[in-house]
Scaffold this motif. Sequence first.
Motif, mmCIF file in Angstrom:
data_model
loop_
_atom_site.group_PDB
_atom_site.id
_atom_site.type_symbol
_atom_site.label_atom_id
_atom_site.label_comp_id
_atom_site.label_asym_id
_atom_site.label_seq_id
_atom_site.Cartn_x
_atom_site.Cartn_y
_atom_site.Cartn_z
ATOM 1 N N ARG A 1 -55.602 -4.919 56.671
ATOM 2 C CA ARG A 1 -55.119 -5.549 55.430
ATOM 3 C C ARG A 1 -53.783 -4.945 54.996
ATOM 4 N NH1 ARG A 1 -60.467 -5.653 55.565
ATOM 5 N NH2 ARG A 1 -61.473 -7.548 54.807
ATOM 6 N N PRO A 2 -52.702 -5.696 55.200
ATOM 7 C CA PRO A 2 -51.394 -5.152 54.811
ATOM 8 C C PRO A 2 -51.312 -4.885 53.313
ATOM 9 C CG PRO A 2 -51.172 -7.233 56.025
ATOM 10 C CD PRO A 2 -52.630 -7.019 55.820
ATOM 11 N N PHE A 3 -52.094 -5.607 52.527
ATOM 12 C CA PHE A 3 -51.966 -5.406 51.069
ATOM 13 C C PHE A 3 -52.658 -4.110 50.618
ATOM 14 C CE2 PHE A 3 -55.794 -7.999 51.619
ATOM 15 C CZ PHE A 3 -56.718 -7.363 50.806
ATOM 16 N N VAL A 4 -53.462 -3.496 51.494
ATOM 17 C CA VAL A 4 -54.049 -2.184 51.164
ATOM 18 C C VAL A 4 -53.072 -1.128 51.677
ATOM 19 C CG1 VAL A 4 -56.010 -0.638 51.477
ATOM 20 C CG2 VAL A 4 -56.386 -3.118 51.331
ATOM 21 N N ALA A 5 -52.512 -0.362 50.760
ATOM 22 C CA ALA A 5 -51.426 0.551 51.142
ATOM 23 C C ALA A 5 -51.879 1.605 52.137
ATOM 24 C CB ALA A 5 -50.853 1.220 49.893
ATOM 25 N N MET B 1 -53.156 15.253 63.897
ATOM 26 C CA MET B 1 -53.891 14.003 64.149
ATOM 27 C C MET B 1 -53.212 12.812 63.485
ATOM 28 S SD MET B 1 -57.316 13.975 61.860
ATOM 29 C CE MET B 1 -57.239 14.101 60.093
ATOM 30 N N GLY B 2 -51.968 12.996 63.095
ATOM 31 C CA GLY B 2 -51.209 11.860 62.577
ATOM 32 C C GLY B 2 -51.426 11.580 61.108
ATOM 33 N N CYS B 3 -52.125 12.466 60.439
ATOM 34 C CA CYS B 3 -52.333 12.300 58.998
ATOM 35 C C CYS B 3 -50.984 12.426 58.289
ATOM 36 C CB CYS B 3 -53.311 13.379 58.533
ATOM 37 S SG CYS B 3 -53.486 13.498 56.764
ATOM 38 N N ASN B 4 -50.718 11.527 57.346
ATOM 39 C CA ASN B 4 -49.439 11.606 56.629
ATOM 40 C C ASN B 4 -49.619 11.687 55.118
ATOM 41 O OD1 ASN B 4 -50.055 9.032 55.766
ATOM 42 N ND2 ASN B 4 -48.482 7.999 56.966
ATOM 43 N N ALA B 5 -50.876 11.733 54.662
ATOM 44 C CA ALA B 5 -51.071 11.676 53.205
ATOM 45 C C ALA B 5 -52.289 12.493 52.803
ATOM 46 C CB ALA B 5 -51.244 10.227 52.759
ATOM 47 N N ILE B 6 -52.205 13.046 51.617
ATOM 48 C CA ILE B 6 -53.302 13.866 51.114
ATOM 49 C C ILE B 6 -53.581 13.491 49.673
ATOM 50 C CG2 ILE B 6 -54.020 16.221 50.573
ATOM 51 C CD1 ILE B 6 -52.316 17.072 52.944
ATOM 52 N N VAL C 1 -41.629 3.518 51.860
ATOM 53 C CA VAL C 1 -40.894 4.761 51.581
ATOM 54 C C VAL C 1 -39.520 4.578 52.199
ATOM 55 C CG1 VAL C 1 -40.801 7.255 51.961
ATOM 56 C CG2 VAL C 1 -43.015 6.138 51.609
ATOM 57 N N ASN C 2 -38.493 4.749 51.396
ATOM 58 C CA ASN C 2 -37.125 4.468 51.850
ATOM 59 C C ASN C 2 -37.026 3.044 52.410
ATOM 60 O OD1 ASN C 2 -36.361 7.109 51.160
ATOM 61 N ND2 ASN C 2 -37.022 7.869 53.151
ATOM 62 N N GLU C 3 -37.754 2.162 51.776
ATOM 63 C CA GLU C 3 -37.790 0.736 52.153
ATOM 64 C C GLU C 3 -38.353 0.499 53.549
ATOM 65 O OE1 GLU C 3 -37.600 -1.829 50.084
ATOM 66 O OE2 GLU C 3 -37.358 -0.308 48.536
ATOM 67 N N GLN C 4 -38.976 1.497 54.136
ATOM 68 C CA GLN C 4 -39.682 1.320 55.408
ATOM 69 C C GLN C 4 -41.173 1.266 55.109
ATOM 70 O OE1 GLN C 4 -38.053 1.053 58.406
ATOM 71 N NE2 GLN C 4 -36.269 1.101 57.033
ATOM 72 N N PRO C 5 -41.912 0.339 55.747
ATOM 73 C CA PRO C 5 -43.350 0.294 55.493
ATOM 74 C C PRO C 5 -44.041 1.555 56.016
ATOM 75 C CG PRO C 5 -42.726 -1.244 57.242
ATOM 76 C CD PRO C 5 -41.452 -0.681 56.693
ATOM 77 N N VAL C 6 -44.908 2.118 55.202
ATOM 78 C CA VAL C 6 -45.677 3.309 55.601
ATOM 79 C C VAL C 6 -47.118 3.069 55.201
ATOM 80 C CG1 VAL C 6 -46.034 5.780 55.249
ATOM 81 C CG2 VAL C 6 -43.711 4.877 55.259
ATOM 82 N N LYS C 7 -48.016 3.139 56.147
ATOM 83 C CA LYS C 7 -49.440 3.043 55.817
ATOM 84 C C LYS C 7 -49.922 4.451 55.483
ATOM 85 C CE LYS C 7 -52.940 -0.050 56.151
ATOM 86 N NZ LYS C 7 -52.920 -1.417 55.637
ATOM 87 N N LEU C 8 -50.633 4.573 54.400
ATOM 88 C CA LEU C 8 -51.153 5.902 54.030
ATOM 89 C C LEU C 8 -52.323 6.240 54.946
ATOM 90 C CD1 LEU C 8 -51.110 5.457 50.159
ATOM 91 C CD2 LEU C 8 -49.704 7.072 51.478
#
Length: 969
Positions: free
Chosen positions: A574-578, A390-395, A352-359
Amino acid sequence: MDRRQLLLGGAGAGALLAVPGRAAVAAYSAEDSDGFPMPAPLQRLLPRLPDLDPSRTRLELGWRFHEGDIPTPEPQGHNDTYLSVKAGNARGAAAMAYDDTDWAEVRLPHDWAAGQPFVRTANVSEGYRPRGIGWYRRALRLDPADRGKTIEIHFDGIATDATIWVNGSVAAHNWSGYNSIYVDLTPFARFGDETNVIVVRVDADAKEGWWYEGAGLYRHVWLVRRASVAIISDGVHCDPRQGGDGRWRVPVTATLANIDRAAASVTVEAALLDPDGREIATQRTDVTVPVLGRADAALTLDAGNPARWSVEAPTLHAVRTRVLRGGEIVDERRVAIGFRTVRFDADKGLFVNEQPVKLKGVCLHQDHAGVGVAIPDALLAWRLERLKAMGCNAIRMSHNAPTAELLDWCDRMGFLVMDENRNFNPAPDYLAQLEWLVRRDRNRPSVILWSVFNEEPMQGTEAGVEMVRRMSAAVRRLDDSRPITAAMNGSFYNPSNVSTVVDVMGFNYYQGDYDKFHRLNPTKPMTSSEDTSAFETRGAFATDRAGHVITSYDTEAAPWGGTHRASWKNIAERPFVAGGFVWTGFDYHGEPTPHEWPTISSFFGILDLCGFPKTAFDIHSAHWVDDRPVVAIAPHWTWPGREGQPIKVFVTSNAETVALRLNGRDLGVQRVDRIMGNEWTVPYAPGRIEARAMRGGKIVATAVHETAGPPVALRLTPARMVMAGDDEDAQPITIDAVDARGRHVPTANLATRFTVEGATLLGVGNGDPNCHETEQFAGPAGERSLFNGLAQLIVRADAGGGRIVVRATASGLKPAALKLDRADIAPRPQVAMVPAVSKVRDWRRSPAFAQRPDPGLAPADGDNNSWDFIHSGEPTPAEAQPGWRIYRARFIPWKRIAAEGGVITFDALGGKAELWVDGTRIAVKEGAATAPLSAPIAPSAGPRVVALLVNAPAGQPSGILGPVAITGR
Ligand code: GAL
């Protein structure tokens, strides 16, 4: 006082686009201080979601509701049959004149299933609650000044199948409980004293899910009034893009409609507003909109280098689109937008914005204790605040379009959203549902993925692939800026499988296949779309199979899933798992897997049905929180009778090391295992157990549990000490019991009762999946047992300033009283309620007679032609010759009129007249000039026959020139 000013000290666009989540999160650090698991109350109001569309007004008060079906009566005779199928002539409960005066008055949002008892024979997946069929009716007056405008009613969600009538004509059928229905009232509308009648029949036996789906008009309902040439609903598409030169541009497309009788040329102006409401860029263009047609106005706004939207700083801008006609602004819509890029990389996951973000995501159903699916907007925000904490960033909106307000909060609080479609079907009716979803949500910065299905058995077939191709094409036609995914649970390697035609592969479970799939499909980005499905009963630390209780040590999971820890480990490594989406953020009614009756809700939640945290909350906090140290201990430390016995102590933290101490005694230091947690086996001794989380040898966070004594008093803890007195703001209040030293008693399971003043009690819960106590009460008093120390009531503030007082009692305990401030903030406007009045609308008018005819004269049954059909209030031409006519109508008197009699009133009658009811003359009008006429009618059940003999002069209006009403005496 303007609530936004009160909160944020300003009323510009910045205030409109405020970010409530960020302030809230800080307050959560007080969590777990005495074992009480809820955050300290906030001292501020929750910002209200802005009204971005000034043409909408809430239509949520004054609805009448009937639970159960009402069969439509069979027509009697040919004429009745002929008329029964004509526009405007809906029969039975759909009829305009139907007597709904004894139906319950309800306000929306309304989930009638949420108040149902749990019934063993009802559907297990829907939580053993009968749903059934229900009817809603609402009378509505429209201002004559609105004549010529486009008028719509927006139902944001109806569970489940719905038929909607407007003034006796079917105006919409809808076959999904998760999409909005925009009903065009314009051609049916009546103005002034003529009431409009909206009727909705809801079939909630129809199922679209395997979870609790609620029943009724459970989301917001709006009346929309727009200029005759205006932007259509969901008619603005803003599509921010960064150019190769680094500058951002916002292509804006506005779709306009014109209901005038001539083509219209208008100017469309789009302005980009920064977070403080300042105009950054403005463009105008002219467009000609054809008669009863549509036209697009396309503009591009140069945004330069604006502040980005991100999870950490969800900065919102706004696009304000105006329609100008003859220089005057006739329509205005605002859309909140954010500037961010999203890119899925097959090897490195999401950027996101070229920064890595783990979902770090959760799947959510729409459901909460006490209120069912009719979740107040403010409670949605509270639930999201819990997840943020709790640090959740995705739904993942599983498995359906959520309510718009949930996404509004996501935009403002910084969540990344996988927006999911419900019905896997490319047939036109269903494709329309998917297209609606994309149109509604394509401007939202929070939405980063479209999901076309969840776990479809056809996912590994040629037909499934063809279906996804068509659905994806429909999505791309409307939005080509976001990738498309589908949540697959198997068939990944079939020669025909849908992973070949989606942009991002969505894995439900099957974590053992991540590596193989990636190896075989090295260029296909992938994410877990669903994982975990672990079981926990909040506050329980031993499994009792017979009692349907499951330990919260994170050791039990569905065979297809994994524990919270193991599932995240598979993703984190696993970095390839978003990233991943835990099944689920909160418990929900229904799907009581792995149990059945008497269990009525799920065990999957990280938080329970009330939003009380389970151990899973602490586990994920350790996994996901990066911006502050966290540490937590499970279990609580109140185990009378277990003295000397070993207890597994499970500590979760994101620090480097953690030291455990019991009553000041050192139990050892361990290097933190951030994913799997740390364990000690400790012989139980009452007292104080403390975990000290350390970094670089320094204590950065501590968690403490103390052994509580017997409960002596109740305590009430709100989420916020102040509520908006706007008849809308809502919040949960926690009830717990404390010991003589004021400490939370985690083992208390006692019955509590409470009363609420200055607010309305919406519902109650305690998070126990096996509890069958009622969740709703008709008045200001309710009751609920504590479950493992906690219960919750949900209140909605009444209108006006003042106090809210909640009192709670329990046998043998000191009662609790909680006083909250209610800020005097104007409620949002609501469409005025209209008293129910029986109208006689449909008349037959005889041919003209030179002589006074017999008032008993009537057309033969089957003669649909010799007498006119007329509607009261619709003028007929003046007579060329003086003469006589008969106006006949039949009506079924409302129950009260049938029992007590009433008064029939013609608001405007032209000509001399005799009024006959059931063969008796009851009034005479002597003068020919237009005037009202009214007369008492005797009690009698229907059908009743009214005959009006009119002696009309030539050249003047005559007959029934205004509404005809039958009222009580
Ligand atoms: C999944 C499904 C979810 C829920 C979950 C329970 O297969 O997508 O809706 O049923 O299982 O484990």
